[in-house]
Scaffold this active site. Structure first.
Site, short mmCIF file in Angstrom:
data_model
loop_
_atom_site.label_atom_id
_atom_site.label_comp_id
_atom_site.label_asym_id
_atom_site.label_seq_id
_atom_site.Cartn_x
_atom_site.Cartn_y
_atom_site.Cartn_z
N CYS A 115 0.82 -1.20 0.00
CA CYS A 115 0.00 0.00 0.00
C CYS A 115 0.86 1.26 0.00
O CYS A 115 0.47 2.28 -0.55
CB CYS A 115 -0.97 0.00 1.18
SG CYS A 115 -0.17 -0.16 2.76
N HIS A 428 -1.34 1.34 7.55
CA HIS A 428 -1.86 1.34 6.18
C HIS A 428 -1.67 2.72 5.56
O HIS A 428 -1.93 3.73 6.20
CB HIS A 428 -3.35 0.97 6.22
CG HIS A 428 -3.95 0.79 4.87
ND1 HIS A 428 -3.31 0.10 3.87
CD2 HIS A 428 -5.12 1.21 4.36
CE1 HIS A 428 -4.08 0.10 2.79
NE2 HIS A 428 -5.19 0.78 3.06
#
Lengths: 480, 741
Positions: A115, A428
């Site tokens: 990510c 994230h």
């Protein structure tokens, strides 16, 4: 040889006494009705028991009774014709063309803790100038001073950008990832057999560095150093030693501004100011020993895209990881860096800023009649200021070609890379990018989600939600 | 408690003597005395209970008098819902006799309609000699949606009979509806954008408005049709063609793709609903089109305009008949479906002879046959017609193995089921035959037949039976559990208690059931609470509308529309608006959201889809048939509604009725009077003169009635000719009224 009298109902009208000559064919009767209603006989539909009255029917068989009420249907209106060219439907378009309809580019699949890479790519993808520079990159590679892996990474970036623009469905950045790991093996670190989460800032810096090398050397691109022109910030620093009074000037070029976060910093501007003043210890030739020098930097040259990095991570020895500062640091949608600039640059910015102010004033004045004439240019925008730059952004760039464009020191937020979690190597990363149509999209790996502009500034930290790590601002330009 | 004990003691004694063949005389003499006492002392329920236990309700008639017959009958009526088998009919027969004895004709007519006993209806017309009352009967018949021909015995005078027949034919329905609309000031047409209210959403509203999406345009067509239903004007289809530069009607028609044009042309019929004269005139232009989907739509539109309205000239039959045998399947379907809608419940011989041959036509395609079966089922709804049943059974047997797997084939058993709608045991012979079908369709057919036959009966044993079917685990992809789940709703919707229980049972199915059950549950909930947005059901459906399974989500979204149909419910409208932004990227789900939005604002909130009327006592068979057909189609949303048969949505027109109270004077002209409208209170078995409504507000007619609302006159000046203030009610001046001022 008899006549019947019937009443005929047509639409809401009733014709009370219409005579039927039963010796004649019903066509004659229809002609009678034509006189009354103006509906041509061939378009009359007369309902009788068991169906419509046929032109050649036999009156006795039809069984119309004296005084019966008949109903007629038919209009003298023009018959509707299909338009020669039917409308084009979105469903008919090939998949690539449907992208335009979606209003944003595709997402990227997460290939296992990638990510950080996806969000970096999405942020950089929102820079159209970088896209066009990459498109001009010769496929064979410049060859000269760029190594093979850098060349491959540049090509992979270009291909990935093209893929993103072409597709409506998420793209898997396989090739790009392979090449990135090849070029920078640190991204290929494994932990328990899986690739590890990495720092997005590192990825960002490395990728830009590679691109700056390869795009500089390519002869076809017009500007000598595309990446530097787009992202490079030039500092002029006065290094001053308080003890000896020595003074020197240094020049350096960086790709991003750092926003240092401390107890007193609540706003991006404060952090940036703090980052410009630093103390360093170095050997003083006058004193013959090391002394404390104060370094006072000013921006001397501004880029088209200003990258701001929030220094949120620091190395925490006890836990052996890059820990995160959760402090809330607000950042604006429109950033003015005028007071961070050197006197020289300030002078250069004066006139363009004046022009911009005038232009804005005009726009606000104009706004009134624009609204009344129902023009839709401003409808989407809620904020006056936004409408000025939103319309200006892309359209101005194209319309102002030929004329010389100047920076104003005023920047609009176009992309935010956020992090959620407690350390750089975990959590994230997500990219939030403003599309060319002025809409914000949150690129959460393969899932692009539309967002509201006012929610973008809420990513300023202070909790465990996503918080801005890198912000990218786009310069507001004026023509002169 | 003592009195209940008394009834039980008698019941035990009665049962004992019955088994021993001992004489009852002595016992019955006691009963006689007790009943006489109860009836004279305001204890009618006890008397009825006692007589029911000793199986001798006939005794009741002689004990009723002017003061107690209303309460007695009320108790009889409401206990009938909970009685098994033939007993309920018996109880209602008694109630009918009592009402006839006291000349309470409207109530008697209600029972006659409940029993579907046309002999009784005829008897009422023959016994009653007041023309005004007869007119009121005609209004009740018209609302019930049945075809009924008056003959000379029922009304001797020709002119009067014509006038009465006109009321039954519903020819003034459009007029009344528009009067209501003008009174409430909602005549202004609404565009789909007014319904979507995209400006209330931010950011997510469609970005690329430059491109027309065929699916979204189709959704807009339906939304426009539903919202402006019956108003005769809208902003897409009826725009005068002079303004051809902008958005003229032609243009909108051609903004739909292929089969979408069928629905677009037919939507004109919906907009001009019930207004046969101008409806046909406006649809006429499409008949001359060269485009087959447009012609098909025009045919369907004619059917829609004539739905629930009858005309002496039979324009629908005259216009549609010749198209039934055309080559093109789309045109045929348009004509066949149009006939089904226009003549639902008419049991017309002409249509039967026209349509039956298609079922056996080897050349007809599957979709044509499926729609023919549905149309025949609608026209002969609840008739138990043998010939048609035979024809459909043969058509089913003729289907090849692969055709039996098609979603459209499942409409054939439904057509068969509609023939037996609410007819309980009469279905048994046909159900037996269906056991010989191919196993692919056998169980499905069985469930469909059972659910239709027991629809609206509240038979708990059948509900249990359906629940049992849902407990099975299926391996071979059978489809019968869908109709079984719908069956629970169809049977249990009869009365409030059973309905609540069914909602709870469905919750369980949701938790333990498999996918094919889960996707039917929202639809069943939608039927149970149709046009009646109960908060708990709304929450359940809202939760399901975000289900990870798209079919469940789609069914839930459509059901949100169904439970809020015609209510303008702000909460549902808000939910749907949020869903429209949540699913902005998924065209099929977005389509469902749009349809649901259109339904919530059905007729700008003046219409209801509830098949129940007259204080939730009577069930209109055609309305239920229309709903059930749509729900069956929704069981396979992807293949039918989202495929090319979206015009199945127009079956809803059968259930559309204005949810109004319109008071008219003796000349049938609108007569505004003050009325109190409030929540209905159940007064069965209560002593004295309890209030029948609570939390009321006083309005002037015409007024809207929501689900569970009841109205009563707030003035003594007039006497209503029907005790139930719903739909059209004739008021007669009260001769004893004296103005105080």
């Amino acid at each position: 040889m008899s006549t019947l009298t019937v009443s005929v109902k047509w639409q809401k009208k009733v014709f009370p006494a219409v005579e039927i000559d039963t010796a004649q064919s019903p066509y004659v009767f229809k002609c009678q009705l034509y006189d009354l209603t103006g509906v041509p006989p061939e378009r009359q539909k007369i309902m009788v028991k068991g169906g419509l009255l046929k032109d050649d029917a036999d009156w006795p068989k039809v069984g119309v009774k004296e005084g019966q009420r008949l109903m007629m249907m038919g209009t003298a209106d023009e018959i509707i014709k299909a338009p020669e060219k039917g409308p084009l439907f979105a469903e008919d378009m090939p998949e690539e063309a449907q992208v335009v309809n979606v209003g944003h580019s595709a997402g990227l699949f997460n290939l296992g803790n990638t990510c950080y890479m996806n969000s970096t790519v999405q942020c950089l993808h929102s820079v159209p100038e970088l896209k066009s520079a990459l498109t001009n990159y010769p496929p064979s590679g410049a060859g000269n001073n760029v190594d093979q892996s850098s060349h491959q990474l540049t090509v992979a970036t270009r291909d990935l950008f093209i893929e993103l623009d072409k597709n409506a469905k998420p793209v898997a950045p396989m090739q790009f990832w392979m090449v990135l790991r090849k070029k920078y093996p640190q991204f290929g670190q494994l932990n328990n057999g899986a690739f590890m989460q990495q720092d997005a800032e590192e990825c960002w810096t490395q990728l830009l560095y590679t691109l700056s090398l390869s795009l500089k050397s390519s002869s076809s691109s017009e500007e000598p150093d595309t990446v530097k022109a787009l992202f490079g910030i030039e500092f002029v620093s006065r290094v001053h030693c308080t003890e000896s009074g020595e003074e020197s000037t240094e020049r350096e070029s960086v790709y991003s501004l750092k926003c240092h976060i401390s107890q007193e910093v609540n706003h991006l501007h404060e952090g940036l100011k703090r980052g410009l003043k630093s103390e360093l210890e170095k050997a003083s030739p006058a004193l013959g020993r090391s002394a404390i020098y104060v370094k006072d930097s000013r921006i001397n040259d501004l880029p088209r895209y200003l990258t701001v990095q929030f220094v949120r991570f620091f190395w925490k020895r006890e836990s052996n990881q890059k820990a995160k500062i959760l402090r809330k640091v607000d950042y604006p949608l429109v950033l003015d860096v005028f007071d961070l600039c050197s006197d020289d640059l300030r002078k250069r910015l004066e006139t363009p800023r004046q022009i911009l102010r005038d232009e804005e004033g005009r726009k606000l004045g104009l706004k009134v009649d624009q609204k009344s004439s129902g023009s839709d240019t401003d409808v989407k925008m809620t904020d006056n200021e936004e409408s000025a730059n939103g319309n200006g952004g892309t359209s101005k760039d194209s319309s102002l070609e030929g004329k010389e464009v100047h920076l104003t020191g005023i920047y609009d937020l176009v992309a935010v890379l956020t992090h959620k979690g407690r350390s750089a190597d975990s959590g994230h990363y997500v990219a939030w990018a403003k599309q060319e149509n002025g809409k914000w999209i949150q690129f959460d790996d393969d899932n692009p989600i539309p967002q509201r502009e006012e929610d973008i500034t809420r990513l300023s930290g202070g909790g465990d939600w996503h918080m801005a790590y890198i912000c990218m601002y786009k310069a507001r330009l004026v023509a002169m | 408690m003592v009195k209940v004990g008394q009834a039980i003691a008698f019941a035990q004694e009665y049962a004992k003597r019955q088994s021993e063949d001992a004489p009852f005389d002595e016992l019955m003499e006691l009963v006689q005395q007790i009943v006489a006492f109860h009836m004279q002392h305001n204890a009618e329920p006890e008397a009825v209970d006692l007589l029911m236990e000793v199986e001798d309700l006939d005794l009741l008639v002689e004990h009723t008098d002017k003061t107690n017959f209303k309460r007695t009958c009320l108790y009889l009526n409401s206990s009938a819902k909970y009685l098994p088998g033939p007993d309920d009919t018996l109880v209602l027969d008694i109630a009918y006799m009592i009402y006839m004895k006291f000349e309470e004709f409207p109530r008697a007519l209600q029972i006659a309609l409940y029993l579907d006993n046309m002999q009784y209806v005829k008897q009422i017309f023959m016994t009653c000699h007041d023309l005004l009352q007869k007119k009121q009967f005609c209004y009740i018949l018209a609302r019930h949606g049945i075809t009924f021909e008056l003959d000379e015995e029922m009304c001797a005078d020709d002119e009067e009979r014509e006038g009465l027949q006109e009321i039954i034919n519903n020819s003034k329905l459009s007029e009344g509806y528009l009067t209501l609309a003008r009174d409430i000031e909602v005549m202004e047409p609404k565009s789909p954008e007014d319904i979507y209210k995209a400006h209330l959403l931010d950011g997510r509203a469609s970005a690329g408005a430059s491109m027309d999406s065929a699916r979204q345009n189709l959704a807009a067509t339906f939304v426009n049709a539903f919202v402006n239903a019956g108003f005769g004007q809208d902003k897409l289809m009826t725009v005068p063609s002079e303004a051809s530069s902008g958005s003229s009607s032609t243009n909108w028609l051609y903004k739909n793709k292929e089969h979408g044009k069928t629905s677009a042309a037919a939507s004109l019929g919906m907009i001009l609903l019930w207004d046969v004269d101008s409806g046909l005139a406006q649809i006429d232009k499409y008949f001359h089109s060269t485009d087959t989907p447009v012609i098909a739509g025009a045919l369907l539109g004619v059917g829609i305009v004539n739905c629930g309205v009858k005309n002496d000239c039979d324009p629908a039959l005259a216009l549609l008949a010749e198209y039934v045998d055309r080559e093109d399947p789309a045109t045929r379907i348009g004509a066949i479906m149009g006939l089904g809608l226009a003549y639902a419940g008419a049991q017309s011989e002409q249509i039967r002879s026209k349509l039956i041959p298609i079922l056996n036509d080897a050349k007809a395609s599957l979709d044509v046959i499926a729609f023919t079966a549905i149309s025949l089922g609608l026209v002969y709804v609840g008739s138990c017609n043998e010939d048609i049943a035979q024809a459909i059974i043969f058509a089913l047997m003729d289907r090849s193995e692969s055709e039996l797997g098609e979603p459209l084939t499942r409409l054939l058993p439904l057509g068969l089921g509609l023939l037996y709608l609410g007819k309980q045991e009469s279905v048994e012979a046909t159900a037996e035959v269906s056991k010989t079908f191919n196993e692919k369709i056998r169980k499905h057919c069985d469930m469909t037949l059972l659910s239709c036959a027991y629809a609206g009966t509240g038979n708990v044993l059948k509900v249990q039976h359906f629940l049992g079917q849902c407990a099975q685990h299926l391996e071979k992809g059978e489809t019968f559990q869908g109709p079984a789940v719908l069956g629970i709703a169809m049977v249990a919707m009869a009365e409030e208690l059973g309905l609540e229980m069914a909602i709870r049972s469905l919750e369980h199915l949701l938790q333990y059931g498999e996918q094919n059950i889960r996707k039917a549950v929202p639809l069943a909930l939608g039927l149970l609470c149709i046009s009646n947005p109960k908060v708990n059901v709304m929450d359940t459906l809202s939760r399901l509308s975000h289900d990870s399974d798209t079919e469940v989500a789609m069914a839930a979204i459509v059901s949100l529309g169904l439970i809020g149909a015609g209510t303008n419910n702000a909460r549902i409208a808000g939910m749907l608006r949020n869903l429209s932004s949540y699913y902005y990227k998924e065209p099929s789900l977005l389509f469902c959201v749009r349809i649901a939005q259109g339904l919530v604002h059905l007729g700008k909130g003046l219409l209801t889809l509830s098949p129940y009327h007259s204080e939730r006592f009577l069930l209109s068979p055609t309305a239920l048939a229309g709903l059930v057909t749509l729900l069956h189609a929704c069981l396979d949303m992807k293949a039918v509604i989202l495929g090319k048969y979206h015009y199945i949505l127009y079956f809803l027109v059968l259930a559309m009725q204005p949810r109004m109270l319109m008071t008219v004077d003796e000349n049938l002209k609108a007569l505004p009077v003050p009325v109190r409208v409030g929540q209905a209170v159940d007064v069965v078995g209560q002593a004295g003169r309890p209030k029948t409504i609570t939390g009321f507000q006083t309005h002037t007619t015409p007024v809207l009635l929501s689900a569970g609302d009841r109205a009563e006159l707030a003035t003594e000046k007039y006497i209503p000719l029907s005790p139930i203030l719903e739909g059209f009610v004739i008021l007669k001046e009260n001769p004893e009224y004296r103005d105080d001022q």
